[in-house]
Each structure stands twice: as structure tokens, then as C-alpha cells.
Write an enzyme that holds these catalytic residues in place. Structure first.
Site, PDB file in Angstrom:
ATOM      1  N   ASP A  30       0.859  -1.189   0.000  1.00 20.03           N
ATOM      2  CA  ASP A  30       0.000   0.000   0.000  1.00 20.03           C
ATOM      3  C   ASP A  30       0.895   1.239   0.000  1.00 20.03           C
ATOM      4  OD1 ASP A  30      -3.250   0.346   0.887  1.00 20.03           O
ATOM      5  OD2 ASP A  30      -1.980   2.136   1.012  1.00 20.03           O
ATOM      6  N   CYS A 265     -19.768   0.906  -0.887  1.00 20.82           N
ATOM      7  CA  CYS A 265     -20.024   0.068  -2.063  1.00 20.82           C
ATOM      8  C   CYS A 265     -21.367   0.344  -2.729  1.00 20.82           C
ATOM      9  CB  CYS A 265     -19.930  -1.402  -1.673  1.00 20.82           C
ATOM     10  SG  CYS A 265     -18.332  -1.790  -0.943  1.00 20.82           S
TER      11      CYS A 265
HETATM   12  C1  UGA Z   1     -22.038  -4.890   0.087  1.00 24.59           C
HETATM   13  C2  UGA Z   1     -22.508  -6.252  -0.456  1.00 24.59           C
HETATM   14  O1  UGA Z   1     -23.490  -6.804   0.432  1.00 24.59           O
HETATM   15  C3  UGA Z   1     -21.323  -7.215  -0.579  1.00 24.59           C
HETATM   16  O2  UGA Z   1     -21.740  -8.446  -1.138  1.00 24.59           O
HETATM   17  C4  UGA Z   1     -20.264  -6.573  -1.476  1.00 24.59           C
HETATM   18  O3  UGA Z   1     -19.105  -7.386  -1.589  1.00 24.59           O
HETATM   19  C5  UGA Z   1     -19.845  -5.237  -0.883  1.00 24.59           C
HETATM   20  O4  UGA Z   1     -21.002  -4.380  -0.766  1.00 24.59           O
HETATM   21  C6  UGA Z   1     -18.832  -4.618  -1.790  1.00 24.59           C
HETATM   22  O5  UGA Z   1     -19.175  -4.273  -2.932  1.00 24.59           O
HETATM   23  O6  UGA Z   1     -17.648  -4.571  -1.434  1.00 24.59           O
HETATM   24  P1  UGA Z   1     -21.421  -3.979   2.521  1.00 24.59           P
HETATM   25  O7  UGA Z   1     -21.208  -2.642   1.883  1.00 24.59           O
HETATM   26  O8  UGA Z   1     -20.416  -4.487   3.501  1.00 24.59           O
HETATM   27  O9  UGA Z   1     -21.538  -5.116   1.408  1.00 24.59           O
HETATM   28  O10 UGA Z   1     -22.815  -3.880   3.286  1.00 24.59           O
HETATM   29  P2  UGA Z   1     -24.244  -4.593   3.233  1.00 24.59           P
HETATM   30  O11 UGA Z   1     -24.293  -5.642   4.259  1.00 24.59           O
HETATM   31  O12 UGA Z   1     -24.607  -4.960   1.848  1.00 24.59           O
HETATM   32  O13 UGA Z   1     -25.154  -3.391   3.710  1.00 24.59           O
HETATM   33  C7  UGA Z   1     -25.227  -2.204   2.930  1.00 24.59           C
HETATM   34  C8  UGA Z   1     -26.189  -1.221   3.545  1.00 24.59           C
HETATM   35  O14 UGA Z   1     -27.527  -1.677   3.376  1.00 24.59           O
HETATM   36  C9  UGA Z   1     -26.004  -0.953   5.032  1.00 24.59           C
HETATM   37  O15 UGA Z   1     -26.064   0.445   5.230  1.00 24.59           O
HETATM   38  C10 UGA Z   1     -27.184  -1.659   5.652  1.00 24.59           C
HETATM   39  O16 UGA Z   1     -27.589  -1.060   6.849  1.00 24.59           O
HETATM   40  C11 UGA Z   1     -28.239  -1.510   4.578  1.00 24.59           C
HETATM   41  N1  UGA Z   1     -29.322  -2.525   4.633  1.00 24.59           N
HETATM   42  C12 UGA Z   1     -29.033  -3.845   4.460  1.00 24.59           C
HETATM   43  C13 UGA Z   1     -30.620  -2.124   4.821  1.00 24.59           C
HETATM   44  O17 UGA Z   1     -30.923  -0.915   4.961  1.00 24.59           O
HETATM   45  N2  UGA Z   1     -31.615  -3.074   4.845  1.00 24.59           N
HETATM   46  C14 UGA Z   1     -31.358  -4.384   4.686  1.00 24.59           C
HETATM   47  O18 UGA Z   1     -32.310  -5.195   4.707  1.00 24.59           O
HETATM   48  C15 UGA Z   1     -30.029  -4.785   4.489  1.00 24.59           C
END
Ligand code: UGA
Length: 438
Positions: A30, A265
Site C-alpha cells: 500500500d 459500495c
Molecule cells: C455490500 C454487499 O453486500 C457485498 O456483497 C459486497 O461485496 C460489498 O457491498 C462490496 O461491494 O464490497 P457492505 O457494503 O459491507 O456489502 O454492506 P451490506 O451488508 O450490503 O449493507 C449495505 C447497507 O444496506 C447498510 O447500510 C445496511 O444497513 C443496509 N441494509 C441492508 C438495509 O438498509 N436493509 C437491509 O435489509 C439490508
């Protein structure tokens, strides 16, 4: 295998440590010396459950090292590119500066037979462009695209035991077979345990990743749009999600209505995907993602409006407790966090915001020093006229009225993630409001 991982952020640091944990010899690279120093000392530069443990054990085994000098990657034969592709300032497209710089840094050290593996989330078309660059400089080296689906908070387990593997490889049969063989060796353990593998072309691999995130974002905005209808009809979005979720074709996961999605993401990926579609002359195909984005951002405004309404149309100089700053629990990541956004907006309306979070205060303070941060929930809610729960950390989900009612000055609570027992709070005399709940 001897592996290098260029980029040691949320993705790269976990990937490097997990690959070493699986028995490979790994060097993480990095440009940020402070990050390298922390990782080399076995310290995770961000909060991720399980990462400190594998960093320590892999470093002790001698299989994991870190450097800010790309030359340290010279002995590796597989080179992962795991740098960020943030939203470009003033545009919806992805900023490819870091991916391009990572490849350019790698080119001089590539040897015949080396494999460059892209993991970053990129606009479709990137892999073939980068493969061309590799061919120009080292014709006997190759490039594959291997998107990453890890979730923050579960990053270690998602990396060691992914739910699927996708390899995007070149169209030439020999090149494709050699790339697949090398990646099979990297992921031997997951493959031996039956992890599904899709071997495909570059464009499909790139599109798989952005389509998956676009689908997840759409699912969340779908339920939040229905929550808006529930709010004007007195329906209950949680019961509705449970009921439609029993249909296996729909499924209950990612149907939690609330203050919406954030993070590094989903928001930037749907924007970059839409921007790429426009460049390809197919803007209308993904025009719906603009609605997905708009619905999502309206949920933040909805919380701000509710706070103002519940405080009698004036937030100015009113004490507001904000529980949660990270974009989701088990993370200290505040990138595009709905919780932090709401806290900032309320502060902008003149409310006296006391915000807390188990892990994200340092990051939130660095970005928004104007906010008032406290470490204990008790301090956040003391004298508050309203409590706003915005990130569903386990300890906030477990809150009971009796824990805080002697501390607040007004029994008002907004459950921005629909995780509290509404009946219990109402029975205790609180003015409870959920998102899309009566
Ligand atoms: C997301 C994807 O889920 C991963 O598969 C992907 O690899 C990653 O992006 C990436 O592109 O690197 P992440 O950003 O860690 O993962 O978070 P998520 O678990 O997807 O949650 C995203 C957002 O959605 C959070 O703010 C969460 O609070 C919100 N969320 C999630 C809701 O508002 N409602 C739900 O039912 C689920």
C-alpha cells in the site's frame, strides 16, 4: 503460492491476511505508510471482527508481510489488485486512478507466467483494457478478473469461505486454462469444500459484481418505497416484509426497511453502473437505479423530518441523542453512512446533537468535527428530548425503556432500523416511531 495484494484497505487487508491464513506466502502493498506500519505490527487499521486474530497468527507464521515498496511483490506469481474505486468528485462515474496506478506499478515487476487478478469493483470494459496493457509490457503474463463479494463485518469469513467464486478470464483457451489453474490453486480450500465456481469472460465477471450490488440496493429501496406507502396507510412494513419474505422467490433477507443503505459500495456502485450504462448508450436500461438512489436518500430526510415534527416543528437548540454513526453494525466505516448524514443534518438545523457509536466515533469526528461525540449511551441520551437509533448495533437493539428513561428529558424515540419492540416502548409511555410502522 506466492501472492501479492496491492491495496490494503477494507478489501485488500482482509484478503492478504486470509490468503496467508490459508497457507499462502503473502505480501500486502500500500502507498499509505501508516497503514503498512500498523499492519506490519499486527494491528488492523480499521474495525473488522476476526481480522486482528488472523493478522497476528499469519504474521507469526512468517507467511504475511507488508511493504510500501512494490519491489517486495517481485517474487509473487499471483498479484491481486484490491484498491478502491470511489465515486469521482462531481460525477457518478468510478474514479479509476487507483486501479490504473496499481497496474502501472505492477507492470515493471511482472515475470513470464505471472497472473494479475483484479478484485476491485470496476466499470465493465476495464479488464480487457488492463489485459491489453499487461500484454504490451509483459506478453507472457496474464490477467483475470475475480470480483469480491465480502460484506464488511463478515469480511474474514466471507473471504475464507465465500458463497461463490467468479473468474473472468481471457478468451484465448490456453490463457484461460492457465489463469484458471492458478486461481484454483489460490482457492484450493474453498473449492475442495464445494464452493460454486463460475468461470466466464471479463465482461460477465465485471457485470456480476455490479449487478449483485445493484440487486441488493434495489431490494432495500423496494421495501423502503413500500414503507413510504405504509406510513400513509397505517400498515406495518415489518409484518409485510415477513409475509412476502416467506415466498422463497422473494426471500426475507435485505428486506429490512429503515434509514436506508450506505457504505463504500452500494451507493457508489449503483451510480457508477448507471454512468457506465450511459457511456454504452444504454442509459435507459439502468435508469431505475436513479429511483433506487432517490428512494434511499429520502429515508434520511424522513428521519430528519420526523425529529423536527416530534419536537413540535423546531429542532433548534433541542437536545437530540443519535445512537449509531457507522453505515452498519460491526463496522467503523462511515462512508456514505445514513446515520452520520442524519446527525449532520440535525446539527445543521441547530439541534444539540450528542452522537455515539461503539466503533465509528474516531472516523466520524475526523470527517465532521463540528458534531459532539460521547462514548457512552448514557451520556448521549442524558437530557435528550428525543433519541434517534440509526445503526442497529447489538447493544442498541437490546435497549429497554427502563435503561434510559430516567436520563432523558423527553420520552420520544425514533427507531431508524425497526429493531426495537414498539409495543414495549409505547407501553412504557414513549412516543415511539419506526420506519413504515404504525
Ligand atoms: C455490500 C454487499 O453486500 C457485498 O456483497 C459486497 O461485496 C460489498 O457491498 C462490496 O461491494 O464490497 P457492505 O457494503 O459491507 O456489502 O454492506 P451490506 O451488508 O450490503 O449493507 C449495505 C447497507 O444496506 C447498510 O447500510 C445496511 O444497513 C443496509 N441494509 C441492508 C438495509 O438498509 N436493509 C437491509 O435489509 C439490508
Amino acid at each position: 503460492m506466492k501472492i501479492s495484494v496491492v491495496g490494503c484497505g477494507y478489501l485488500g487487508a482482509v484478503h492478504a491476511a486470509a490468503m496467508a491464513d490459508l497457507g499462502h506466502d503473502v505480501v500486502g502493498i500500500d502507498v499509505d505508510q501508516a497503514k503498512i506500519d500498523a499492519l506490519a505490527a499486527g494491528r488492523a487499521p480499521f474495525f473488522e471482527p476476526g481480522l486482528p486474530e488472523i493478522l497476528t497468527s499469519a504474521s507469526a507464521s512468517g507467511r504475511l508481510s507488508f511493504s510500501s515498496d512494490i519491489v517486495a511483490a517481485s517474487e509473487a506469481t499471483v498479484h491481486f489488485i484490491a484498491v478502491g474505486t470511489p465515486q469521482k468528485p462531481g460525477s457518478y462515474s468510478a474514479d479509476m486512478t487507483y486501479v490504473d496506478a496499481a497496474l502501472e506499478a505492477l507492470l515493471p515487476i511482472l515475470k513470464p507466467g505471472d497472473l494479475v487478478v483484479g478484485k476491485s469493483t470496476v466499470p465493465v470494459g476495464t479488464a480487457s483494457r488492463l489485459a491489453e496493457r499487461v500484454r504490451e509490457v509483459q506478453p507472457a503474463a496474464r490477467l483475470a478478473w475475480n470480483p469480491e463479494f465480502l460484506r464488511e463485518g463478515f469480511a474474514v469469513q466471507d473471504t475464507i469461505a465465500p458463497d461463490r467464486l467468479v473468474y473472468g478470464v481471457a478468451s484465448e483457451a490456453d490463457d484461460a486454462a492457465a489463469s484458471k489453474a492458478q486461481l484454483d490453486e489460490v482457492y484450493a480450500k474453498a473449492l475442495s469444500e464445494g464452493t460454486p465456481l463460475v468461470v466466464t469472460d471479463y465482461a460477465t465477471a465485471e457485470l456480476v459484481k455490479v449487478s449483485a450490488n445493484a440487486f441488493l440496493a434495489t431490494k432495500i429501496s423496494f421495501i423502503n418505497a413500500i414503507a413510504e406507502i405504509a406510513e400513509v396507510t397505517g400498515a406495518n412494513i415489518t409484518e409485510l416484509a415477513d409475509a412476502i419474505g416467506f415466498d422463497a422467490r422473494i426471500g426475507r433477507r435485505f428486506l429490512n426497511a429503515g434509514v436506508g443503505f450506505g457504505g463504500g459500495c452500494l451507493p457508489k456502485d449503483i451510480r457508477a453502473f448507471g454512468a457506465r450504462a450511459e457511456e454504452l448508450g444504454r442509459g435507459e436500461s439502468l435508469a431505475f437505479l436513479k429511483e433506487v438512489d432517490a428512494i434511499n436518500l429520502r429515508r434520511r430526510q424522513r428521519v430528519v423530518d420526523l425529529v423536527v415534527e416530534m419536537l413540535g416543528q423546531h429542532a433548534f437548540e433541542k437536545r437530540v441523542a443519535v445512537l449509531g454513526l457507522a453505515f452498519k453494525p460491526d463496522s467503523d466505516d462511515i462512508r456514505d453512512s445514513p446515520a452520520l448524514d442524519v446527525a449532520v443534518q440535525l446539527n445543521g438545523l441547530g439541534a444539540l446533537v450528542s452522537a455515539t457509536d461503539p466503533e465509528a466515533i474516531a472516523n466520524a469526528r475526523a470527517k465532521h468535527p463540528q458534531l459532539h461525540f460521547v462514548t457512552a449511551v448514557e451520556d448521549a441520551v442524558r437530557d435528550a428530548e428525543i433519541v434517534v437509533l440509526l445503526t442497529e448495533w447489538t447493544q442498541y437493539r437490546a435497549l429497554r425503556p427502563a435503561d434510559i428513561e430516567s436520563l432523558v428529558s423527553g420520552k420520544r424515540i425514533i427507531d431508524g432500523r425497526n429493531v426495537l419492540d414498539a409495543a414495549e416502548w409505547k407501553a412504557a409511555g414513549w412516543d415511539y416511531r419506526g420506519m413504515g410502522r404504525p
